[in-house]
Design an enzyme around this catalytic site. Structure first.
Site, PDB file in Angstrom:
ATOM      1  N   HIS A  40       0.825  -1.202   0.000  1.00  0.00           N
ATOM      2  CA  HIS A  40       0.000   0.000   0.000  1.00  0.00           C
ATOM      3  C   HIS A  40       0.863   1.259   0.000  1.00  0.00           C
ATOM      4  CE1 HIS A  40      -4.023   1.709   0.447  1.00  0.00           C
ATOM      5  NE2 HIS A  40      -3.465   2.643   1.193  1.00  0.00           N
ATOM      6  N   ASN A  92      27.475 -22.063  -4.938  1.00  0.00           N
ATOM      7  CA  ASN A  92      28.304 -23.275  -4.980  1.00  0.00           C
ATOM      8  C   ASN A  92      27.883 -24.272  -3.906  1.00  0.00           C
ATOM      9  OD1 ASN A  92      29.774 -22.482  -7.145  1.00  0.00           O
ATOM     10  ND2 ASN A  92      31.683 -22.123  -6.049  1.00  0.00           N
ATOM     11  N   GLU A 112      -2.696  -5.989  -5.142  1.00  0.00           N
ATOM     12  CA  GLU A 112      -3.454  -6.010  -3.887  1.00  0.00           C
ATOM     13  C   GLU A 112      -4.814  -6.692  -4.067  1.00  0.00           C
ATOM     14  OE1 GLU A 112      -2.528  -2.270  -1.093  1.00  0.00           O
ATOM     15  OE2 GLU A 112      -3.332  -1.740  -3.038  1.00  0.00           O
TER      16      GLU A 112
END
Length: 680
Positions: A46, A406, A68
C-alpha cells in the site's frame, strides 16, 4: 548544498519497502498462518502504491493495485498462501521493482502474465468458504460490524507537513456514508491563533461494513501524527442508547438500523470499556525527536576523507611537538590527538552498517535455487547485528552470492542421496558473522557431502597445474578451487561449470585486505570463512624501516616481533626461523624491495599470519604503532602486488602499506622451491 531528486528519494524508500515485502513473502512460505506477515506485506504494498502515485509512477500504482486486489483473499484469510502463490507474488515484486528502477525494460506483457497467474491461484479457491448449508448470503454481512464510531485528533503541525485532514475525511467517506461532527473546543482566540496549526478534532460515524484494516489504510501515512479512537457502532449503542438522535434527514443514504447512533456526543464516543483500536503510542513531535536521518553515502565518504586529512595533520603536529621543548604546545598536541581519535571513531561508527542488511538479500537467492534445483534447503543466519563498514558490505555481496550458489549446487546433495546417507531430507546453509578482534569473520557452512579431494587433484593434474603424483596436502589441493578457470563440474550450466565464481571470491576478498579459510569433512559438509578488516578507511598499523624507506604492516595481521639471531643470519640458504619449536619461513624485505647498502646489526623479524599460515618479515627497525589513513595507489602501480596502498606520515613523507596476503603467498612459493631443490 545539493538537494536530492524527489524521485530518487522514492526509489531509495521503495528499495527498503521491497526488502520488507520480500522478507514477509518468504516468511509466509514458512508460516502461512501468520496474520502479521500478511499485514506487513500489505502495508508495504500500500505504501509503494500511494508513494508511486504521488511521485508520478502511475504504472507502479496501477500494477500494485491489481496485485493487492488479486491478493485480497489471502488478506481476508479465505485462502492460505501456497509455495506456488508465494513464487508468483515474488515475481510480481520483481516486476514492480523493474517499473521503478528501469521502467523502459519492464514489458507490460510480463506484468499481465504475472497478474493472470495471481488471479489463477486465488480465484479457484476464493468461493470455497466454510458456510452453513443453504445460506447464500455473503458471510461478511453477519460477521462484520454495521459501522464505526471514530474520534480523529491530529497533531497541531500536520498542516505544515503537507497533510490535509479534509482530504483524509474525503477518503474516509469513500468507504461508506459518514456523519462528521467537528469539535471546536481547542480553537483559541483570534489573537492567539496560529494559521498553520490544526486545532480541530472530528467525531465521525461511518456506516459501512468495512473492516478496521480498510480504515487504517486511509490514515496510513499520518498514523504517527494523530491519535485515532475506533469503536464499533454496536458497542456505542450498548454504552449510551438514550443519547442517540435520529439523523435520517442529515444522511438519507445511511442504513436504517445504525442511523440513530450517528449523533452520539463526544462523551458517548468514548465508553468506559477500552476501545478496540486506540493509537496512543506516538508522542508529540517535540517529545519524540528524530530517530534517524537519511544521509547520502557520498557525504559520509567525504566526511571520512576530511577526518583522514585531520589525522594526518594531527600526526604532523604531534611530531613537531615531540621535537620541541614547549610544554604548552605538547599539551595542545595531546588534546588534539585525543579529539581527533574520538572524531575518527565517531565517523567510522557512522559508516558502520549491520551485516544483516546484506544477509537478508540471500533468502530469495536460496529460495529460488532450492526450487530450481529441486533441493529442499533451510537457510539459517546468525550475527546479523555484527557491524561492518558500508564499503565492505557493498564489496562482500558478490563473493557471498558465489559461495552460496556453490554450496547449494555442488555441496548439498539431492534428496535421494541424502536419504541413502542417513541425512535429513532438507539441506542446511548457515551464514554467520562474528567479531574477532579487529576483524569480522563471515562464515558460509553447509551440511552437504564435502569436497571431493581426489576429483580436485585429478582436475588440477589434467590442467597441468601440478605434476602427477606430486606430494601435496589436502589443504594445498583445495586451494586450486580459487584458480582462474578451475571447475570440477561435469557440465556447464547456468549456475556453474565455467570456473569463474571462486576466482572472483578470492580476488575480491584479497582486494579488501582479507583472507579465506576453507575446511571440509567428507560426508559432513564444507565451511568457508572470510576474514575481513572492519574498515577500508583508517587502520592501526605497525611502522617499520627497511633501509631508508618506511613501510606499514596492518596491525591485526601481526602476531609477535622477535630479533633475528646470529644463527638465523648464518643460515642464508635456509630461510626458516625456529619459533618455540615451530619452523616459520621468513622473507628478507631488503631482498624483496631491492634495498642497497648493508643491513643493521640488530634486525627484527615481524611474525605475520593469515589463517593458519605464519610468515616472518625481516626489517631493519620497528618504529612503532601508527594510525594509518589508507590512500589508494594509482593505476600505474596496479602490477605491484606486494603493496595494497599508501599513507602519509607526520613529516609529510609517504609510506607504502604491505599486502600481507601477497607476502604470505610469496613466502610459501619460495619455501616450496627450496624444498624441491633440497629434494633434488
Amino acid at each position: 548544498m545539493s538537494s536530492m531528486d524527489p524521485t530518487e528519494i522514492f526509489r531509495q524508500e521503495a528499495s527498503e519497502l521491497f526488502e520488507t515485502l520480500e522478507g514477509a513473502l518468504l516468511d509466509l512460505g514458512l508460516r502461512p498462518d501468520d496474520r502479521e506477515l500478511v499485514d506487513s506485506a500489505f502495508r508495504a504494498l500500500h505504501t509503494i502504491k500511494g508513494s508511486g502515485a504521488m511521485f508520478g509512477f502511475d504504472k507502479v500504482a496501477a500494477f500494485t493495485h491489481e496485485f493487492e486486489t488479486a491478493f485480497e483473499l489471502v488478506r481476508k484469510g479465505e485462502i492460505k498462501p501456497t509455495q506456488e502463490l508465494i513464487a508468483v507474488a515474488l515475481a510480481a515484486k520483481d516486476y514492480i521493482r523493474a517499473l521503478i528502477e528501469a521502467p523502459d525494460s519492464a514489458d507490460p506483457i510480463i506484468g499481465d502474465a504475472i497478474l493472470d497467474d495471481l488471479k489463477r491461484f486465488v480465484s479457484p479457491l476464493g468461493p470455497v468458504l466454510p458456510a452453513e448449508p443453504g445460506v447464500e448470503t455473503p458471510v461478511v454481512s453477519e460477521s462484520r460490524p454495521a459501522g464505526w464510531q471514530l474520534r480523529l485528533e491530529f497533531e497541531s503541525h500536520i498542516l505544515r507537513n503537507g497533510s490535509n485532514p479534509l482530504d483524509l475525511l474525503d477518503d474516509l467517506c469513500k468507504l461508506g456514508p459518514c456523519f462528521v461532527v467537528p469539535l471546536t473546543d481547542g480553537v483559541p482566540l483570534l489573537d492567539e491563533l496560529e494559521p498553520e496549526d490544526c486545532y480541530l478534532k472530528w467525531d465521525v460515524t461511518l456506516h459501512s461494513g468495512c473492516d478496521k484494516a480498510a480504515i487504517d489504510d486511509v490514515f496510513m501515512f499520518v498514523q504517527d501524527e494523530m491519535k485515532l479512537t475506533l469503536v464499533p457502532l454496536a458497542q456505542v449503542e450498548r454504552a449510551a442508547p438514550a443519547l442517540a438522535m435520529p439523523v435520517a434527514e442529515v444522511e438519507p443514504a445511511a442504513p436504517p438500523a445504525p442511523a440513530p447512533a450517528a449523533a452520539v456526543s463526544p462523551a458517548a464516543a468514548e465508553p468506559s470499556t477500552p476501545p478496540e483500536r486506540k493509537r496512543e503510542e506516538p508522542k508529540r513531535a517535540e517529545e519524540r525527536g528524530i530517530a534517524t536521518v537519511r544521509v547520502q553515502a557520498e557525504r559520509l565518504d567525504e566526511l571520512m576523507d576530511r577526518v583522514g586529512e585531520l589525522v594526518i595533520a594531527q600526526a604532523r603536529l604531534s611530531q613537531l611537538a615531540a621535537a620541541g621543548s614547549d610544554l604548552s604546545i605538547k599539551m595542545i598536541a595531546e588534546e588534539i590527538e585525543r579529539l581527533a581519535a574520538s572524531l575518527r571513531d565517531t565517523t567510522m561508527g557512522a559508516r558502520m552498517v549491520p551485516i544483516g542488511s546484506l544477509f537478508g538479500r540471500f533468502r530469495r537467492l536460496v529460495h529460488d535455487l532450492s526450487r530450481d534445483l529441486g533441493k529442499p534447503v533451510e537457510f539459517v543466519t546468525s550475527g546479523e547485528d555484527t557491524e561492518l563498514d558500508k564499503t565492505m558490505i557493498e564489496c562482500l555481496a558478490d563473493p557471498l552470492v558465489h559461495l552460496i550458489r556453490n554450496a547449494i549446487d555442488h555441496g548439498i546433495e539431492d534428496s535421494e542421496t541424502r536419504a541413502t546417507a542417513g541425512k535429513t531430507e532438507k539441506g542446511r546453509i548457515e551464514l554467520q558473522a562474528i567479531h574477532s578482534g579487529a576483524q569480522v569473520l563471515v562464515t558460509v557452512r553447509d551440511n552437504g557431502g564435502g569436497l571431493n579431494t581426489a576429483r580436485i587433484r585429478a582436475k588440477a593434474e589434467e590442467q597441468g597445474l601440478i605434476a602427477p603424483g606430486a606430494a601435496m596436502s589436502d589443504h594445498e589441493i583445495h586451494q586450486f578451487l580459487f584458480h582462474p578457470g578451475f571447475s570440477t563440474a561435469q557440465t556447464i550450466s547456468a549456475l556453474s561449470g565455467r570456473g569463474v565464481g571462486m576466482d572472483v571470491v578470492k580476488r575480491t576478498i584479497e582486494n579488501m585486505r582479507g583472507s579465506i579459510d576453507l575446511s571440509t569433512k567428507a560426508g559432513e559438509g564444507t565451511c568457508v570463512t572470510l576474514r575481513l578488516p572492519l574498515t577500508l578507511a583508517i587502520i592501526e598499523g605497525l611502522l617499520i624501516r627497511v633501509g631508508e624507506g618506511r613501510y606499514i604492516i596492518p596491525l591485526p595481521a601481526v602476531e609477535e616481533c622477535v630479533e633475528l639471531t646470529a644463527e638465523d643470519e648464518r643460515s642464508r640458504g635456509r630461510n626458516f626461523l625456529n619459533v618455540r619449536g615451530n619452523l616459520v619461513p621468513f622473507l628478507r624485505l631488503r631482498e624483496i624491495l631491492d634495498v642497497s647498502g648493508s643491513p643493521g646489526q640488530h634486525q627484527k623479524t615481524i611474525i605475520i599470519s593469515t589463517g593458519e599460515t605464519r610468515v616472518g618479515l625481516v626489517a631493519d627497525q620497528i618504529i612503532g604503532n601508527h594510525q594509518t589513513v589508507i590512500k589508494s595507489l594509482s593505476k600505474l602501480h596496479s602490477d605491484v602486488t606486494i603493496f595494497s596502498g599508501a599513507t602519509i606520515l607526520g613529516d609529510g613523507s609517504a609510506a607504502l602499506i604491505l599486502d600481507v596476503v601477497q607476502l604470505v603467498g610469496l613466502a610459501q612459493l619460495r619455501a616450496e622451491k627450496q624444498q624441491m631443490n633440497e629434494a633434488a
